[in-house]
Design an enzyme around this catalytic site. Structure first.
Site, PDB file in Angstrom:
ATOM      1  N   TYR A  42     -43.870  -4.175   7.282  1.00 44.67           N
ATOM      2  CA  TYR A  42     -43.055  -2.968   7.146  1.00 44.67           C
ATOM      3  C   TYR A  42     -41.912  -3.289   6.188  1.00 44.67           C
ATOM      4  O   TYR A  42     -41.267  -4.333   6.296  1.00 44.67           O
ATOM      5  CB  TYR A  42     -42.529  -2.561   8.515  1.00 44.67           C
ATOM      6  CG  TYR A  42     -41.773  -1.263   8.497  1.00 44.67           C
ATOM      7  CD1 TYR A  42     -42.380  -0.102   8.052  1.00 44.67           C
ATOM      8  CD2 TYR A  42     -40.457  -1.209   8.926  1.00 44.67           C
ATOM      9  CE1 TYR A  42     -41.692   1.095   8.030  1.00 44.67           C
ATOM     10  CE2 TYR A  42     -39.759  -0.014   8.916  1.00 44.67           C
ATOM     11  CZ  TYR A  42     -40.369   1.134   8.465  1.00 44.67           C
ATOM     12  OH  TYR A  42     -39.685   2.310   8.440  1.00 44.67           O
ATOM     13  N   SER A  63     -35.822   6.036   8.545  1.00 46.30           N
ATOM     14  CA  SER A  63     -37.213   5.845   8.119  1.00 46.30           C
ATOM     15  C   SER A  63     -38.121   7.048   8.364  1.00 46.30           C
ATOM     16  O   SER A  63     -39.269   7.040   7.907  1.00 46.30           O
ATOM     17  CB  SER A  63     -37.799   4.605   8.794  1.00 46.30           C
ATOM     18  OG  SER A  63     -37.235   3.440   8.230  1.00 46.30           O
TER      19      SER A  63
END
Length: 388
Positions: A166, A55
């Site tokens: 998220y 990420s």
């Protein structure tokens, strides 16, 4: 209390971590810090070690997303779904029938680039959100999908713009970039981001570049929470089997390369973004409802890499979570950070004039000993820069 370097050296010597490399700089040129820690007779970590960023890829793709806005190819607040048919058809999950069949309704709001950039578009991750995982299991999506459309052919969890989760939304940003530029995301990044910054150890496809692949380190794994780590070259990575760039999780890079991007954003040199565009990254971007949703999740920040004090002063900028107040011990208002699945971490604090990258390759995510090292590193950077 032991210094960061003492803690890191001890962790490496005692097989708590396989290796660590850190780099930090300040805006005034007084701090230029780089330090690596490797086990004796073990894998060597240094500035040029190549890591699977997971990420931490999101920062690069977010910058590229702002670039196409700068170029006038799209705006932050127009509906992107005409560009992304697979996303456009996704409905909002409202529950499951007794037989496990999903119950959905059509969304009412458009999905914008700003929402995708800030994880407020309604998407989720199956490995983080139970409802998405249940939907994915019902739909029998392949575990090793080769394309973004295949991997995230799921469902929305709330009306776009009215929540925060998220999610895979930055992978969708990558698709938007490809659609409006007509370029593959790898080619676009090389021309508009990695090239201008001299990031020659960065790619979505490390195996295609022998010089990059040769510098990758094995993934270290802690199977016993209280036990030592074990390095494994056979551990499958998130990008195994992908056929196209995944902007939210697919990039491989070195700490030295990553610092080039962080430093460019810190000093605002306009190599990749104009000043007025870069400023957006360090400003709150969430709608009131989305921010309320984020702050509720910040009451238990166990889904975040790093340490987060309960100040209730958080928002999302562009590329990472944003501090939007002055109650933190040393982080200033406008501070931005994020991490990756194997526990690497970065931060930029323009007000304090410092930035840093913490490089590691260790699973599982949210590893407590590693989080302690990250916290020690971050605080030491502020100390070395005279900002404490």
């Amino acid at each position: 209390m032991a210094t960061f370097e003492e803690q890191a050296a001890s962790a490496v010597a005692n097989d708590v971590v396989a290796g660590v490399v850190v780099i930090a700089k300040d805006k005034d040129g007084k701090l230029d810090y780089s330090k690596s820690f490797s086990r004796k007779n073990g894998t060597v970590y240094n500035e040029d070690t190549v890591l699977a960023l997971a990420s931490m890829s999101k920062l690069m793709t977010s910058v590229a997303g702002l670039q196409v806005v700068e170029k006038g190819l799209i705006t932050l607040d127009e509906d992107v779904t005409p560009l992304l048919p697979s996303l456009a058809k996704q409905e909002i999950l409202t529950g499951f029938a007794d037989d496990g069949t999903p119950i959905t309704r059509k969304r009412q709001n458009p999905i914008t680039l700003r929402q995708l950039l800030t994880h407020s578009a309604g998407l989720g991750y199956p490995f983080m959100h139970e409802e998405v995982a249940k939907f994915v299991a019902w739909k029998k999506l392949p575990p090793n999908a080769g394309t973004v459309d295949e991997a995230f052919d799921a469902v929305l969890l709330y009306e776009p713009g009215e929540g925060y989760l998220y999610s895979s939304s930055i992978d969708r940003v990558g698709q938007v970039i490809e659609k409006v530029t007509g370029q593959n995301l790898e080619d676009y990044m090389r021309q508009n981001l990695w090239g201008p910054l001299g990031m020659d150890s960065t790619t979505f496809f490390a195996a295609k570049y022998p010089n990059i692949q040769a510098r990758r380190v094995p993934t270290a794994i802690r199977r016993d929470p209280k036990g030592p780590i074990i390095e494994s070259s056979d551990e499958p990575w998130y990008t195994a089997g992908v056929k196209e760039p995944f902007g939210g999780q697919g990039i491989f890079s070195s700490p030295a390369d990553y610092m080039k991007l962080l430093y460019s954003l810190l000093v605002d040199d306009e190599k990749v973004l104009k000043k007025e565009t870069a400023a957006l990254m360090f400003q709150p971007q969430l709608s009131p409802k989305a921010k309320e949703s984020l702050l509720e999740k910040m009451k238990k920040p166990d889904w975040l890499i790093g340490k987060y004090t309960p100040t209730n002063e958080y928002d999302w900028g562009v590329g990472g979570i944003l501090v939007d107040g002055d109650k933190h011990e040393f982080r200033r208002e406008g501070y931005l950070n994020w991490g990756g699945a194997a526990n690497p971490f970065w931060f930029i604090d323009r007000a304090a004039g410092v930035c840093g990258v913490f490089g590691i390759q260790l699973l599982p995510i949210f590893d407590p000993p590693t989080e302690d090292l990250i916290a020690a590193f971050e605080k030491e950077v502020y100390q070395k820069a005279g900002k404490l």
